[in-house]
Design an enzyme around this catalytic site. Sequence first.
Site, PDB file in Angstrom:
ATOM      1  N   ASN A 202       0.870  -1.181   0.000  1.00  0.00           N
ATOM      2  CA  ASN A 202       0.000   0.000   0.000  1.00  0.00           C
ATOM      3  C   ASN A 202       0.906   1.231   0.000  1.00  0.00           C
ATOM      4  O   ASN A 202       1.478   1.570   1.031  1.00  0.00           O
ATOM      5  CB  ASN A 202      -0.886  -0.044   1.254  1.00  0.00           C
ATOM      6  CG  ASN A 202      -1.703   1.217   1.437  1.00  0.00           C
ATOM      7  OD1 ASN A 202      -1.813   2.036   0.521  1.00  0.00           O
ATOM      8  ND2 ASN A 202      -2.286   1.366   2.627  1.00  0.00           N
ATOM      9  N   TRP A 203       0.999   1.883  -1.159  1.00  0.00           N
ATOM     10  CA  TRP A 203       1.912   3.025  -1.271  1.00  0.00           C
ATOM     11  C   TRP A 203       1.347   4.278  -0.604  1.00  0.00           C
ATOM     12  O   TRP A 203       2.048   5.278  -0.475  1.00  0.00           O
ATOM     13  CB  TRP A 203       2.210   3.337  -2.733  1.00  0.00           C
ATOM     14  CG  TRP A 203       2.905   2.249  -3.485  1.00  0.00           C
ATOM     15  CD1 TRP A 203       3.298   1.020  -3.022  1.00  0.00           C
ATOM     16  CD2 TRP A 203       3.296   2.292  -4.864  1.00  0.00           C
ATOM     17  NE1 TRP A 203       3.904   0.312  -4.017  1.00  0.00           N
ATOM     18  CE2 TRP A 203       3.920   1.063  -5.159  1.00  0.00           C
ATOM     19  CE3 TRP A 203       3.179   3.242  -5.876  1.00  0.00           C
ATOM     20  CZ2 TRP A 203       4.415   0.768  -6.427  1.00  0.00           C
ATOM     21  CZ3 TRP A 203       3.675   2.964  -7.135  1.00  0.00           C
ATOM     22  CH2 TRP A 203       4.293   1.729  -7.403  1.00  0.00           C
ATOM     23  N   LYS A 204       0.066   4.233  -0.253  1.00  0.00           N
ATOM     24  CA  LYS A 204      -0.619   5.410   0.327  1.00  0.00           C
ATOM     25  C   LYS A 204      -0.419   6.623  -0.590  1.00  0.00           C
ATOM     26  O   LYS A 204      -0.263   6.456  -1.798  1.00  0.00           O
ATOM     27  CB  LYS A 204      -0.132   5.669   1.754  1.00  0.00           C
ATOM     28  CG  LYS A 204      -0.161   4.418   2.616  1.00  0.00           C
ATOM     29  CD  LYS A 204      -0.010   4.710   4.057  1.00  0.00           C
ATOM     30  CE  LYS A 204       0.114   3.398   4.807  1.00  0.00           C
ATOM     31  NZ  LYS A 204       0.051   3.560   6.238  1.00  0.00           N
TER      32      LYS A 204
ATOM     33  N   HIS B 241      -9.444   0.613   5.294  1.00  0.00           N
ATOM     34  CA  HIS B 241      -8.148   0.906   5.933  1.00  0.00           C
ATOM     35  C   HIS B 241      -8.380   1.875   7.097  1.00  0.00           C
ATOM     36  O   HIS B 241      -9.219   2.769   7.014  1.00  0.00           O
ATOM     37  CB  HIS B 241      -7.192   1.504   4.902  1.00  0.00           C
ATOM     38  CG  HIS B 241      -5.790   1.586   5.395  1.00  0.00           C
ATOM     39  ND1 HIS B 241      -5.373   2.571   6.252  1.00  0.00           N
ATOM     40  CD2 HIS B 241      -4.713   0.789   5.178  1.00  0.00           C
ATOM     41  CE1 HIS B 241      -4.092   2.377   6.535  1.00  0.00           C
ATOM     42  NE2 HIS B 241      -3.667   1.291   5.899  1.00  0.00           N
TER      43      HIS B 241
ATOM     44  N   GLU C 214      -6.870   4.389   8.074  1.00  0.00           N
ATOM     45  CA  GLU C 214      -6.746   5.816   7.746  1.00  0.00           C
ATOM     46  C   GLU C 214      -8.041   6.326   7.129  1.00  0.00           C
ATOM     47  O   GLU C 214      -8.460   7.451   7.402  1.00  0.00           O
ATOM     48  CB  GLU C 214      -5.546   6.037   6.812  1.00  0.00           C
ATOM     49  CG  GLU C 214      -4.238   5.874   7.577  1.00  0.00           C
ATOM     50  CD  GLU C 214      -3.054   5.407   6.740  1.00  0.00           C
ATOM     51  OE1 GLU C 214      -3.101   5.496   5.506  1.00  0.00           O
ATOM     52  OE2 GLU C 214      -2.075   4.940   7.357  1.00  0.00           O
TER      53      GLU C 214
ATOM     54  N   GLU D 296      -5.237  -5.309  10.793  1.00  0.00           N
ATOM     55  CA  GLU D 296      -4.244  -4.254  10.967  1.00  0.00           C
ATOM     56  C   GLU D 296      -4.525  -3.511  12.274  1.00  0.00           C
ATOM     57  O   GLU D 296      -5.366  -2.597  12.301  1.00  0.00           O
ATOM     58  CB  GLU D 296      -4.320  -3.267   9.803  1.00  0.00           C
ATOM     59  CG  GLU D 296      -4.024  -3.876   8.459  1.00  0.00           C
ATOM     60  CD  GLU D 296      -3.461  -2.834   7.497  1.00  0.00           C
ATOM     61  OE1 GLU D 296      -2.353  -3.053   7.019  1.00  0.00           O
ATOM     62  OE2 GLU D 296      -4.110  -1.812   7.273  1.00  0.00           O
TER      63      GLU D 296
ATOM     64  N   GLY E 209       2.262   2.163  10.670  1.00  0.00           N
ATOM     65  CA  GLY E 209       3.144   3.305  10.474  1.00  0.00           C
ATOM     66  C   GLY E 209       3.860   3.760  11.736  1.00  0.00           C
ATOM     67  O   GLY E 209       4.447   4.838  11.771  1.00  0.00           O
TER      68      GLY E 209
ATOM     69  N   SER F  79       3.488  -2.236  10.374  1.00  0.00           N
ATOM     70  CA  SER F  79       4.938  -2.195  10.545  1.00  0.00           C
ATOM     71  C   SER F  79       5.623  -3.525  10.231  1.00  0.00           C
ATOM     72  O   SER F  79       6.567  -3.921  10.920  1.00  0.00           O
ATOM     73  CB  SER F  79       5.294  -1.703  11.955  1.00  0.00           C
ATOM     74  OG  SER F  79       4.788  -0.391  12.154  1.00  0.00           O
TER      75      SER F  79
ATOM     76  N   GLY G 247       2.808  -1.222   4.303  1.00  0.00           N
ATOM     77  CA  GLY G 247       2.823   0.207   4.000  1.00  0.00           C
ATOM     78  C   GLY G 247       4.238   0.668   3.712  1.00  0.00           C
ATOM     79  O   GLY G 247       4.761   0.491   2.611  1.00  0.00           O
ATOM     80  N   GLY G 248       4.898   1.247   4.734  1.00  0.00           N
ATOM     81  CA  GLY G 248       6.225   1.854   4.565  1.00  0.00           C
ATOM     82  C   GLY G 248       7.211   0.988   3.799  1.00  0.00           C
ATOM     83  O   GLY G 248       7.883   1.470   2.866  1.00  0.00           O
TER      84      GLY G 248
END
Length: 249
Positions: free
Chosen positions: A9-11, A95, A97, A167, A173, A212, A233-234
């Site tokens: 997930n590049w966000k 998600h 977010e 998640e 994150g 993470s 993510g990251g």
Amino acid sequence: MPRKYVAGNWKMNLLKEEAEQLVRTLSENYTANPDVECIVCPPFPWLTQTKALLGETGIQLGAQNCAATEKGAFTGEVSAQMLASAGVRYVILGHSERRALFGEQGAVLLEKTKRVLEAGLTPIFCIGETLEERNAGKLEQVISHQLQEVLGHLSLPEVLNIVLAYEPVWAIGTGVTASPEQAEEVHTFIHGWLTKTFGSEASNVSILYGGSVTAENASGLFARNHIDGGLIGGASLKPADFLKIVNAW
Ligand code: PEP
């Protein structure tokens, strides 16, 4: 047996050339593995260029969101059908977010899930508790509620076309990962909810862990019962790390 997945997930990251570079590096270094579906989920504007660059690598394309409605006067929205016609196969929904920052909850998530399924795509449906909810002993209550308000309104065949992602909000994150034991405990609970609600066939629904995940901790997580891969993510922005996670089994 549930299928294994690693989805990146590049966000809201990467400009056009940066996105292009990331996909080129991934494509050059990726070796297809029939046992693990590898997915990248770029921002909307980079979907078509990513699709073209992925070519025949076998890496699949996902999107990070879609509209709850089918089409029409919804300025700024992107429909599931549009995503399908752009070559997208997966859509991340629910998600944390989007839940926390855009107020997306049960009813709208159910509509989005239906649009994605109607378009022939696979939702990657995310659920997870906040630290406050966990500390208040409400973990199972929150997870069952998030499952019930969407999956509870779907049929078994529909549910079999969904990928779940657990998640924990406190792990996204933050650099704090759920321990393999903590993750397995919740995945086992989710697996139990699925089979209790839909019968033993629902054992085939894949349940990914997200929060993470790194090249270092992925194999410890993926070795656990009912952990069928990861939503990343990251680390998905670093091609070498992402590919190590894809190969972490
Ligand atoms: C995510 O955004 O779904 C996620 C898991 O992020 P990170 O890996 O950066 O915690």
